[in-house]
Design an enzyme around this catalytic site. Structure first.
Site, short mmCIF file in Angstrom:
data_model
loop_
_atom_site.label_atom_id
_atom_site.label_comp_id
_atom_site.label_asym_id
_atom_site.label_seq_id
_atom_site.Cartn_x
_atom_site.Cartn_y
_atom_site.Cartn_z
N HIS A 1 -50.88 30.45 15.74
CA HIS A 1 -52.04 30.03 15.66
C HIS A 1 -52.39 29.34 14.21
CE1 HIS A 1 -52.71 33.21 18.63
NE2 HIS A 1 -52.62 32.04 19.50
N GLU B 1 -50.12 41.82 12.85
CA GLU B 1 -51.42 41.16 12.49
C GLU B 1 -51.70 41.35 10.95
OE1 GLU B 1 -53.11 39.19 14.31
OE2 GLU B 1 -52.74 39.65 16.52
N ARG C 1 -57.24 26.68 16.40
CA ARG C 1 -56.21 27.81 16.84
C ARG C 1 -55.11 27.19 17.64
NH1 ARG C 1 -56.49 33.17 18.70
NH2 ARG C 1 -55.59 33.41 20.81
N HIS D 1 -48.93 37.11 12.85
CA HIS D 1 -50.23 36.47 13.14
C HIS D 1 -51.21 37.09 12.01
CE1 HIS D 1 -49.92 34.72 17.28
NE2 HIS D 1 -48.74 35.30 17.02
#
Lengths: 308, 93
Positions: free
Chosen positions: A67, A269, A125, A195
């Site tokens: 992303h 994340e 994104r 991410h």
């Protein structure tokens, strides 16, 4: 951007690309650069293989920057390469890992989108493909993998942020990743995708609430990795299967890798939980990458001792 | 950095307390142009989930007003995104 490449700053693609060539040149015994495909806008995608050259080793595949706006993700891949090359021969743990394992590190999957996020829209994104009939550009590359594709949550609307593309692996970036992994499947024991944000460590499944056959093992491994992260700066990372821990999603790379047979598949994340969101300051690149490096080394050590 | 500007753009955090508020948030995405930071899309919003979303400067008043009309408590995570974009690349350490 001005200035030279820095591990504690966000680097634009021009700097990252030059860095991939430089790190290979400076570490010929440890690093090799592999061209795995081209992006929609025809930019070369480079993967860095790091590990002491020898035959038939286990491997871990890591990708960053699926992303575009999650800038801390490619910063981590660069950091990890730095750590690997500079501590090999000095740090016992890292030396052992690199003597016995290769890392395939893709520093930036969504190159076109990343450039767009630097030059046109900071919060972009998706990729930059425009193969649909719509005026809206971009595919969510993390909805474009061939696992439960186009079901659960993925949108068929090209104007949505979670648009899954025209078909599974329709995007050249996805295809480059999947082709490389398929061709090296016998050695790849773990898949890690990086991410941000929300500080979580997720594992399959994402497309169903069902548990994987090795759920308990993955959960223990994630717990250990989260403890390793917390040991450095006390940052708390939630962990668990994607669907139950965040929400169900489909066509995601970690589920795809797992279904392909890579039984240790995780999504990281990174920091933070909303204070900065996608605007994590450069002052937090170093601590964030340091804590995640500990988790990756923890997983690598486990893979070395628990897989054949 | 970033040709598109984000002057006066805000990022809100809300936590729906019931199904009505979940529906309201999902509908809000149809009324105003909303960029979801977490979760990835309005589709994923469920009751008691913390939801972060970005609204452009020209729509913030309208969105704030709609949230207030619907009894939705909100927190503002970013008051002016453009300033924060510029601050991200300033090393303050």
């Amino acid at each position: 951007s001005t200035g030279k490449h820095s591990y504690t700053k966000y680097n634009d693609w021009r700097k990252i690309s030059a860095w991939t060539a430089r790190i290979e040149k400076r570490n010929p015994a440890l690093v090799s650069r592999i061209h795995i495909g081209n992006t929609f806008e025809n930019r070369p995608m480079y993967l860095l293989k790091v590990g002491k050259q020898s035959d038939a080793k286990k491997a871990i595949f890591i990708d960053c920057g699926i992303h575009a706006r999650e800038w801390i993700s490619p910063a981590f891949c660069q950091w990890f390469l730095k750590k690997a090359t500079r501590t090999y021969g000095k740090d016992t743990n890292m030396t052992y890992i690199l003597d016995n394992m290769n890392f395939y590190i893709l520093p930036l999957v969504n190159i076109d989108g990343y450039i767009w996020s630097w030059t046109q829209d900071r919060f972009w994104r998706k990729s930059r493909s425009n193969t649909s009939d719509s005026a809206c550009a971009g595919v969510d590359l993390n909805r474009n993998f061939d696992v439960a594709w186009g079901t659960v949550d993925a949108s068929k609307n090209p104007c949505q942020e979670i648009y899954c593309g025209t078909s599974p692996e329709s995007e050249p970036e996805t295809k480059a990743v999947t082709t490389f992994i398929r061709n090296h499947l016998s050695s790849i024991k773990a898949y890690l995708t990086i991410h941000s944000y929300s500080q979580m460590l997720l594992f399959p499944y994402g497309y169903t609430y069902e548990k994987t056959p090795n759920h308990d093992e993955l959960n223990e491994l994630a717990k250990g990795a989260a403890q390793a992260i917390a040991s450095l700066y006390g940052k708390h990372y939630n962990y668990g299967p994607s669907a139950a821990t965040i929400y169900p999603s489909s066509g995601c790379s970690d589920d795809w890798a797992y279904k392909l047979g890579i039984k240790y598949s995780f999504t990281f994340e990174l920091r933070d939980k909303g204070r900065y969101g996608f605007l994590l300051p450069e002052s937090q690149i170093k601590p964030t990458c340091e804590e995640i490096t500990l988790a990756v080394k923890f997983i690598a050590s486990y893979i070395l001792s628990h897989t054949s | 950095i970033s040709a598109r500007r984000f002057d006066s753009a805000k990022v809100f955090r809300v936590k729906p307390q019931n199904e009505n508020q979940v529906s309201f948030l999902k509908n809000l995405a149809n009324i105003a142009q909303i960029d979801f930071w977490y979760p990835d899309s309005a589709l994923h919003i469920v009751n008691q989930m913390e939801v972060d979303f970005h609204v452009s400067g020209d729509q913030t008043k309208n969105v704030e007003s709609l949230m207030e009309q619907n009894g939705m408590h909100y927190e503002i995570l970013f008051q002016n995104l453009q300033e924060d974009i510029e601050n991200q690349l300033v090393d303050k350490s």
